[in-house]
Design a protein around this motif. Sequence first.
Motif, PDB file in Angstrom:
ATOM      1  N   ALA A 163       0.826  -1.206   0.000  1.00  0.00           N
ATOM      2  CA  ALA A 163       0.000   0.000   0.000  1.00  0.00           C
ATOM      3  C   ALA A 163       0.863   1.259   0.000  1.00  0.00           C
ATOM      4  CB  ALA A 163      -0.935  -0.004   1.205  1.00  0.00           C
ATOM      5  N   VAL A 164       1.905   1.277   0.814  1.00  0.00           N
ATOM      6  CA  VAL A 164       2.802   2.429   0.868  1.00  0.00           C
ATOM      7  C   VAL A 164       3.416   2.683  -0.507  1.00  0.00           C
ATOM      8  CG1 VAL A 164       5.025   3.226   1.777  1.00  0.00           C
ATOM      9  CG2 VAL A 164       3.300   2.298   3.334  1.00  0.00           C
ATOM     10  N   ALA A 165       3.857   1.618  -1.173  1.00  0.00           N
ATOM     11  CA  ALA A 165       4.476   1.766  -2.491  1.00  0.00           C
ATOM     12  C   ALA A 165       3.469   2.273  -3.517  1.00  0.00           C
ATOM     13  CB  ALA A 165       5.069   0.430  -2.934  1.00  0.00           C
ATOM     14  N   PHE A 166       2.251   1.741  -3.479  1.00  0.00           N
ATOM     15  CA  PHE A 166       1.225   2.135  -4.442  1.00  0.00           C
ATOM     16  C   PHE A 166       0.877   3.620  -4.300  1.00  0.00           C
ATOM     17  CE2 PHE A 166      -3.324   2.860  -5.282  1.00  0.00           C
ATOM     18  CZ  PHE A 166      -3.403   2.506  -6.616  1.00  0.00           C
ATOM     19  N   TYR A 167       0.564   4.049  -3.096  1.00  0.00           N
ATOM     20  CA  TYR A 167       0.131   5.428  -2.907  1.00  0.00           C
ATOM     21  C   TYR A 167       1.286   6.417  -3.052  1.00  0.00           C
ATOM     22  CZ  TYR A 167      -4.418   3.658  -1.583  1.00  0.00           C
ATOM     23  OH  TYR A 167      -5.651   3.033  -1.615  1.00  0.00           O
ATOM     24  N   GLY A 168       2.499   5.966  -2.732  1.00  0.00           N
ATOM     25  CA  GLY A 168       3.645   6.828  -2.967  1.00  0.00           C
ATOM     26  C   GLY A 168       3.868   7.076  -4.436  1.00  0.00           C
ATOM     27  N   ALA A 169       3.749   6.013  -5.244  1.00  0.00           N
ATOM     28  CA  ALA A 169       3.946   6.161  -6.683  1.00  0.00           C
ATOM     29  C   ALA A 169       2.794   6.912  -7.342  1.00  0.00           C
ATOM     30  CB  ALA A 169       4.102   4.774  -7.324  1.00  0.00           C
ATOM     31  N   LEU A 170       1.579   6.766  -6.810  1.00  0.00           N
ATOM     32  CA  LEU A 170       0.418   7.398  -7.429  1.00  0.00           C
ATOM     33  C   LEU A 170       0.303   8.875  -7.069  1.00  0.00           C
ATOM     34  CD1 LEU A 170      -2.166   6.988  -9.130  1.00  0.00           C
ATOM     35  CD2 LEU A 170      -3.364   6.413  -7.004  1.00  0.00           C
ATOM     36  N   PHE A 171       0.359   9.187  -5.785  1.00  0.00           N
ATOM     37  CA  PHE A 171       0.115  10.560  -5.334  1.00  0.00           C
ATOM     38  C   PHE A 171       1.366  11.267  -4.800  1.00  0.00           C
ATOM     39  CE2 PHE A 171      -4.146   8.539  -4.289  1.00  0.00           C
ATOM     40  CZ  PHE A 171      -4.821   9.120  -5.363  1.00  0.00           C
ATOM     41  N   GLY A 172       2.471  10.529  -4.673  1.00  0.00           N
ATOM     42  CA  GLY A 172       3.652  11.123  -4.074  1.00  0.00           C
ATOM     43  C   GLY A 172       3.595  11.190  -2.562  1.00  0.00           C
ATOM     44  N   TRP A 173       2.667  10.421  -1.965  1.00  0.00           N
ATOM     45  CA  TRP A 173       2.564  10.423  -0.502  1.00  0.00           C
ATOM     46  C   TRP A 173       3.806   9.782   0.112  1.00  0.00           C
ATOM     47  CZ3 TRP A 173      -3.067   8.164   0.162  1.00  0.00           C
ATOM     48  CH2 TRP A 173      -3.994   9.122  -0.291  1.00  0.00           C
ATOM     49  N   THR A 174       4.233  10.307   1.238  1.00  0.00           N
ATOM     50  CA  THR A 174       5.318   9.699   1.996  1.00  0.00           C
ATOM     51  C   THR A 174       4.732   9.015   3.227  1.00  0.00           C
ATOM     52  OG1 THR A 174       5.712  11.795   3.155  1.00  0.00           O
ATOM     53  CG2 THR A 174       7.029  11.345   1.186  1.00  0.00           C
ATOM     54  N   ALA A 175       5.475   8.060   3.767  1.00  0.00           N
ATOM     55  CA  ALA A 175       4.976   7.257   4.885  1.00  0.00           C
ATOM     56  C   ALA A 175       6.020   7.196   5.983  1.00  0.00           C
ATOM     57  CB  ALA A 175       4.643   5.841   4.397  1.00  0.00           C
ATOM     58  N   ALA A 176       5.526   7.247   7.226  1.00  0.00           N
ATOM     59  CA  ALA A 176       6.415   7.134   8.385  1.00  0.00           C
ATOM     60  C   ALA A 176       5.703   6.366   9.477  1.00  0.00           C
ATOM     61  CB  ALA A 176       6.820   8.522   8.884  1.00  0.00           C
ATOM     62  N   ALA A 177       6.427   5.460  10.124  1.00  0.00           N
ATOM     63  CA  ALA A 177       5.847   4.691  11.225  1.00  0.00           C
ATOM     64  C   ALA A 177       5.604   5.606  12.416  1.00  0.00           C
ATOM     65  CB  ALA A 177       6.774   3.552  11.619  1.00  0.00           C
ATOM     66  N   HIS A 178       4.419   5.488  13.001  1.00  0.00           N
ATOM     67  CA  HIS A 178       4.098   6.264  14.191  1.00  0.00           C
ATOM     68  C   HIS A 178       4.785   5.622  15.384  1.00  0.00           C
ATOM     69  CE1 HIS A 178       1.776   8.018  17.480  1.00  0.00           C
ATOM     70  NE2 HIS A 178       1.404   8.955  16.636  1.00  0.00           N
ATOM     71  N   PRO A 179       5.542   6.382  16.172  1.00  0.00           N
ATOM     72  CA  PRO A 179       6.291   5.765  17.282  1.00  0.00           C
ATOM     73  C   PRO A 179       5.360   5.167  18.331  1.00  0.00           C
ATOM     74  CG  PRO A 179       6.355   8.170  17.413  1.00  0.00           C
ATOM     75  CD  PRO A 179       5.766   7.824  16.078  1.00  0.00           C
ATOM     76  N   GLY A 180       5.730   3.959  18.762  1.00  0.00           N
ATOM     77  CA  GLY A 180       5.017   3.330  19.868  1.00  0.00           C
ATOM     78  C   GLY A 180       3.741   2.623  19.488  1.00  0.00           C
ATOM     79  N   GLY A 181       3.426   2.549  18.217  1.00  0.00           N
ATOM     80  CA  GLY A 181       2.185   1.910  17.811  1.00  0.00           C
ATOM     81  C   GLY A 181       2.227   0.404  17.942  1.00  0.00           C
ATOM     82  N   ASP A 182       1.148  -0.198  18.392  1.00  0.00           N
ATOM     83  CA  ASP A 182       1.036  -1.655  18.466  1.00  0.00           C
ATOM     84  C   ASP A 182      -0.413  -2.036  18.191  1.00  0.00           C
ATOM     85  OD1 ASP A 182       1.521  -4.328  18.829  1.00  0.00           O
ATOM     86  OD2 ASP A 182       1.387  -4.244  21.020  1.00  0.00           O
TER      87      ASP A 182
END
Length: 259
Positions: free
Chosen positions: A147-166
């Motif tokens: 999903a990260v790769a798809f939306y990054g290539a389509l819209f240029g969105w960047t992704a970052a892991a939210h700290p402490g998420g579980d």
Amino acid sequence: MERPAGHFCWITVVTPDPDADKAFYADALGWTFRELPGMGWLVLVDGEQAGGLFPNVTGDGTVHHPGIGVMVRVDDAAAMGRRMRELGGRASDPIPVGLGIMVDGADPEGAGIDLWQAGPGGAALHDPMAEGAPFWFELLSHDVPRAVAFYGALFGWTAAAHPGGDPPYVVLSCEGEGIGGIMPVTPAMGNPPAFWGVYMHVRDVDAAVGRVRVAGGSVVLEPHDIPGEGRIAGVASPKGVMFYVMAPAMPAPPPAATA
């Protein structure tokens, strides 16, 4: 507060009973409506356009599942639809709908996400921090890296892991501004389909949940606090359309306005 290209810009509520649902959303979220003759109704938040509400049966007899669809603004719907298909998603041919041009699309996992090329008067203008406004969008995904790769290539969105998420939560940004997130499917969830969920901004989650119940809706996820983020609940309309209400711990910055 017009959304620039690459930002979520519109929601589409599809329902088998528009009159009943208009009453529900008016009572639960404070929405008002303006008729689009022969089509449906504009959804207004504080008098400004935020989306549309439409019958789930179209003029050709096609029946759509009730739900809330999301749209991302683009400058060229036809070109972006072709790009969506090249990346493994699904995209219809461009559809003129009066206020602009849309493409009915989905990502490679099947999560529906439409493209919107706004025409004159067809842009969402609401304040995302107004009471009842859609302000955060969240993908439930079985394959987060894809999903990260798809939306990054389509819209240029960047992704970052939210700290402490579980489980680990991924925050999506457009030109440095957070616009949504990705939640991975966990074994405890069973095997739900991938989909985009919508968070509505409210000042008081518990009060909003109370309004939902009085208006005939139901609670899917009881109100609870997320440390450092705010208080949320998952609710559904009488027709089973699910969405979230959230009171953020700190106001999120509004989308950047176009020049």
